[in-house]
Design a protein around this motif. Structure first.
Motif, PDB file in Angstrom:
ATOM      1  N   VAL A 262       0.837  -1.198   0.000  1.00 37.85           N
ATOM      2  CA  VAL A 262       0.000   0.000   0.000  1.00 37.85           C
ATOM      3  C   VAL A 262       0.872   1.249   0.000  1.00 37.85           C
ATOM      4  CG1 VAL A 262      -1.742   1.307   1.281  1.00 37.85           C
ATOM      5  CG2 VAL A 262      -1.923  -1.194   1.125  1.00 37.85           C
ATOM      6  N   ALA A 263       1.952   1.218   0.775  1.00 37.73           N
ATOM      7  CA  ALA A 263       2.852   2.375   0.816  1.00 37.73           C
ATOM      8  C   ALA A 263       3.446   2.653  -0.557  1.00 37.73           C
ATOM      9  CB  ALA A 263       3.954   2.136   1.842  1.00 37.73           C
ATOM     10  N   ASP A 264       3.873   1.600  -1.253  1.00 39.95           N
ATOM     11  CA  ASP A 264       4.447   1.790  -2.584  1.00 39.95           C
ATOM     12  C   ASP A 264       3.417   2.362  -3.553  1.00 39.95           C
ATOM     13  OD1 ASP A 264       6.917   0.901  -1.798  1.00 39.95           O
ATOM     14  OD2 ASP A 264       6.646  -1.148  -2.537  1.00 39.95           O
ATOM     15  N   MET A 265       2.167   1.911  -3.448  1.00 36.62           N
ATOM     16  CA  MET A 265       1.122   2.446  -4.308  1.00 36.62           C
ATOM     17  C   MET A 265       0.913   3.938  -4.053  1.00 36.62           C
ATOM     18  SD  MET A 265      -2.898   1.337  -4.674  1.00 36.62           S
ATOM     19  CE  MET A 265      -3.245   1.832  -2.991  1.00 36.62           C
ATOM     20  N   LEU A 266       0.913   4.332  -2.770  1.00 30.76           N
ATOM     21  CA  LEU A 266       0.737   5.749  -2.443  1.00 30.76           C
ATOM     22  C   LEU A 266       1.884   6.580  -3.012  1.00 30.76           C
ATOM     23  CD1 LEU A 266      -0.474   5.482   1.266  1.00 30.76           C
ATOM     24  CD2 LEU A 266      -1.851   6.128  -0.718  1.00 30.76           C
ATOM     25  N   ARG A 267       3.089   6.063  -2.927  1.00 28.88           N
ATOM     26  CA  ARG A 267       4.239   6.814  -3.447  1.00 28.88           C
ATOM     27  C   ARG A 267       4.178   7.006  -4.962  1.00 28.88           C
ATOM     28  NH1 ARG A 267       7.154   3.496   0.647  1.00 28.88           N
ATOM     29  NH2 ARG A 267       7.736   4.930   2.331  1.00 28.88           N
ATOM     30  N   GLN A 268       3.491   6.119  -5.640  1.00 26.17           N
ATOM     31  CA  GLN A 268       3.384   6.229  -7.087  1.00 26.17           C
ATOM     32  C   GLN A 268       2.151   7.002  -7.549  1.00 26.17           C
ATOM     33  OE1 GLN A 268       5.647   5.217  -9.430  1.00 26.17           O
ATOM     34  NE2 GLN A 268       6.957   4.811  -7.659  1.00 26.17           N
ATOM     35  N   GLN A 269       1.048   6.933  -6.777  1.00 28.35           N
ATOM     36  CA  GLN A 269      -0.229   7.416  -7.287  1.00 28.35           C
ATOM     37  C   GLN A 269      -0.918   8.485  -6.454  1.00 28.35           C
ATOM     38  OE1 GLN A 269      -2.796   4.069  -8.170  1.00 28.35           O
ATOM     39  NE2 GLN A 269      -1.174   2.948  -9.223  1.00 28.35           N
ATOM     40  N   ALA A 270      -0.514   8.682  -5.218  1.00 24.35           N
ATOM     41  CA  ALA A 270      -1.198   9.669  -4.370  1.00 24.35           C
ATOM     42  C   ALA A 270      -0.860  11.084  -4.831  1.00 24.35           C
ATOM     43  CB  ALA A 270      -0.803   9.478  -2.912  1.00 24.35           C
ATOM     44  N   ARG A 271      -1.850  11.838  -5.226  1.00 17.69           N
ATOM     45  CA  ARG A 271      -1.612  13.150  -5.836  1.00 17.69           C
ATOM     46  C   ARG A 271      -0.906  14.141  -4.890  1.00 17.69           C
ATOM     47  NH1 ARG A 271      -4.244  13.714 -10.707  1.00 17.69           N
ATOM     48  NH2 ARG A 271      -4.446  15.971 -10.527  1.00 17.69           N
ATOM     49  N   PRO A 272      -1.243  14.203  -3.599  1.00 17.11           N
ATOM     50  CA  PRO A 272      -0.502  15.114  -2.722  1.00 17.11           C
ATOM     51  C   PRO A 272       0.975  14.739  -2.576  1.00 17.11           C
ATOM     52  CG  PRO A 272      -2.605  14.550  -1.747  1.00 17.11           C
ATOM     53  CD  PRO A 272      -2.411  13.620  -2.897  1.00 17.11           C
ATOM     54  N   TYR A 273       1.301  13.474  -2.781  1.00 21.16           N
ATOM     55  CA  TYR A 273       2.697  13.028  -2.744  1.00 21.16           C
ATOM     56  C   TYR A 273       3.406  13.357  -4.048  1.00 21.16           C
ATOM     57  CZ  TYR A 273       6.651   9.809  -1.911  1.00 21.16           C
ATOM     58  OH  TYR A 273       7.898   9.264  -1.718  1.00 21.16           O
ATOM     59  N   VAL A 274       2.710  13.111  -5.158  1.00 18.65           N
ATOM     60  CA  VAL A 274       3.324  13.242  -6.479  1.00 18.65           C
ATOM     61  C   VAL A 274       3.446  14.696  -6.915  1.00 18.65           C
ATOM     62  CG1 VAL A 274       3.109  12.643  -8.931  1.00 18.65           C
ATOM     63  CG2 VAL A 274       2.512  10.955  -7.169  1.00 18.65           C
ATOM     64  N   TYR A 275       2.428  15.520  -6.586  1.00 20.33           N
ATOM     65  CA  TYR A 275       2.347  16.848  -7.190  1.00 20.33           C
ATOM     66  C   TYR A 275       2.548  18.014  -6.225  1.00 20.33           C
ATOM     67  CZ  TYR A 275       0.502  14.267 -11.171  1.00 20.33           C
ATOM     68  OH  TYR A 275       0.347  13.387 -12.211  1.00 20.33           O
ATOM     69  N   SER A 276       2.653  17.750  -4.941  1.00 17.52           N
ATOM     70  CA  SER A 276       2.813  18.839  -3.974  1.00 17.52           C
ATOM     71  C   SER A 276       4.250  18.911  -3.484  1.00 17.52           C
ATOM     72  CB  SER A 276       1.875  18.627  -2.783  1.00 17.52           C
ATOM     73  OG  SER A 276       2.024  19.662  -1.841  1.00 17.52           O
ATOM     74  N   THR A 277       4.786  20.132  -3.393  1.00 20.29           N
ATOM     75  CA  THR A 277       6.131  20.299  -2.846  1.00 20.29           C
ATOM     76  C   THR A 277       6.191  19.730  -1.432  1.00 20.29           C
ATOM     77  OG1 THR A 277       6.538  22.265  -4.177  1.00 20.29           O
ATOM     78  CG2 THR A 277       7.884  21.992  -2.203  1.00 20.29           C
TER      79      THR A 277
END
Length: 391
Positions: A262-277
């Motif tokens: 689940v953690a790996d999925m969040l690192r790849q797909q969670a928008r606040p992780y991917v697109y927020s400074t």
């Protein structure tokens, strides 16, 4: 005026007419028990700095060292240039402290909740949410709806009603995914989710459980590991546990503790992780140092967690609560105007205790929301009790 200004003026006038306008208090000092608020020193009984770690020497020194090494900002999102060694280390610290295989660090607990719910969403997912969950969970459910997920709301702290809804869901949606989500420690009235019962219901129906333990991290459990430790459920923890650094840990950010998949999925797909400074390395270092303080003092009577528990017991007992579980203690008023007057009287007496009113709580349910810190003195607690008795 432009249509924007016209719209804003009209909306604000309507807001004020309903008595909903708020003015934030301005701090000119750290959030210590005695703080400079709106130009005057007052005894602070409203902060989420429950353990006093925002000014702990070890925590501040760690932040200062990282600030000098990495600079003030992170320089980008986590997947571009915004991940430093400190980001990795704070995730390892959260996973270790909370007893999970992995943890993903976000810039806020709000981001963490919305990220999980939106990332997991799809047409085959139904989210079952406690009716008094935090706004970040509500917004996460709204984002999940955009991705096709459905949301059903169960009555507050009512596992039996949740079981009824899950029974209906199982009968009508064979093979569909379901996720139950609840605050751990409810931030307005200081009560706890019935985690043992929620866990039992979720296991019986084979659905996943997510708990937002924002206010429980550092405050609940013998060593501050939160609601899971409080109820002794370390062997059967929630599938997803959200913890924040912005309250008892004295800094900023939110961590999602879960499995590595689940953690790996969040690192790849969670928008606040991917697109927020991302948050700064200095902040990550401060959070890690705060966790280290709790680990180092876990079995010490002089540690901040036990000091907090003693202060909670003192104040709760004085206010007529027995075996109160959390550092958030509500004083129910009811009428909004009366609550505002009570808060103003306390300010005049040298205390800062805000009134909580609609729309944060339902109309007619206004209250004074007292929060306790490990660093409050016995004298400060006794003085507050006397001031409340005089109001």
């Amino acid at each position: 005026m432009s249509w924007l200004d016209t719209h804003a003026t009209t909306a604000l006038e309507a807001w004020r007419d309903q008595g909903l306008e708020r003015t934030p208090a301005v701090f000119a000092s750290a959030q210590d028990p005695v703080a400079t608020i709106d130009g005057a020193e007052r005894v602070l009984f409203s902060s989420s700095n429950y353990l006093g770690l925002s000014t702990d020497q070890h925590v501040v020194a760690a932040a200062r060292g990282a600030l000098e090494r990495y600079g003030a900002g992170s320089g980008g999102s986590r997947l571009t240039t915004g991940t430093t060694a400190e980001h990795r280390l704070v995730e390892e610290a959260f996973a270790r402290f909370l007893g999970y295989p992995d943890a993903v660090f976000f810039s806020s607990g709000f981001h963490a909740n919305t990220a999980v719910l939106h990332t997991l969403a799809g047409p085959d997912l139904t989210i079952f949410s406690d009716e008094r969950n935090h706004a970040s969970i509500i917004d996460g459910c709204r984002l999940a709806k955009q991705a096709g997920a459905a949301t059903k709301v169960y009555r507050h702290r009512d596992p039996a009603h949740l079981a009824e809804l899950l029974d209906q869901h199982a009968a009508a949606n064979t093979g569909a995914r379901a996720l139950v989500v609840s605050d751990g420690l409810f931030s307005m009235d200081g009560t706890l989710a019935p985690l043992p019962e929620l866990t039992e219901v979720c296991r019986a129906y084979g659905v996943a459980l997510m708990v937002d333990d924002a206010h429980g991290t550092g405050t609940l459990g013998a060593t501050g590991r939160g609601i899971v430790e409080h109820f002794g459920l370390q062997d059967t923890p929630p599938d997803i546990l959200v913890a924040t650094a912005s309250k008892a840990l004295g800094a900023e950010g939110g961590a999602v503790a879960t499995t590595r998949h689940v953690a790996d999925m969040l690192r790849q797909q969670a928008r606040p992780y991917v697109y927020s400074t991302s948050t700064s390395a200095a902040n990550c270092a401060a959070v890690r140092a705060a966790i280290e303080v709790l680990e180092r003092t876990a079995h010490s009577d002089d540690g901040p967690v036990r000091a907090l528990h003693r202060n909670v017991a003192r104040l709760a007992c004085a206010l007529g609560y027995t075996e109160w579980p959390s550092p958030i203690i509500p004083i129910w008023i009811g009428d909004e105007a009366e609550a505002m007057a009570a808060a103003a009287a306390l300010r005049e007496a040298g205390f800062f205790v805000p009134a909580i009113r609609y729309p944060t709580v339902p109309r007619g349910k206004a209250m004074l929301r007292v929060t306790v810190m490990a660093t409050h003195t016995i004298g400060q607690i006794e003085a507050l009790v006397e001031a409340l008795e005089r109001r």
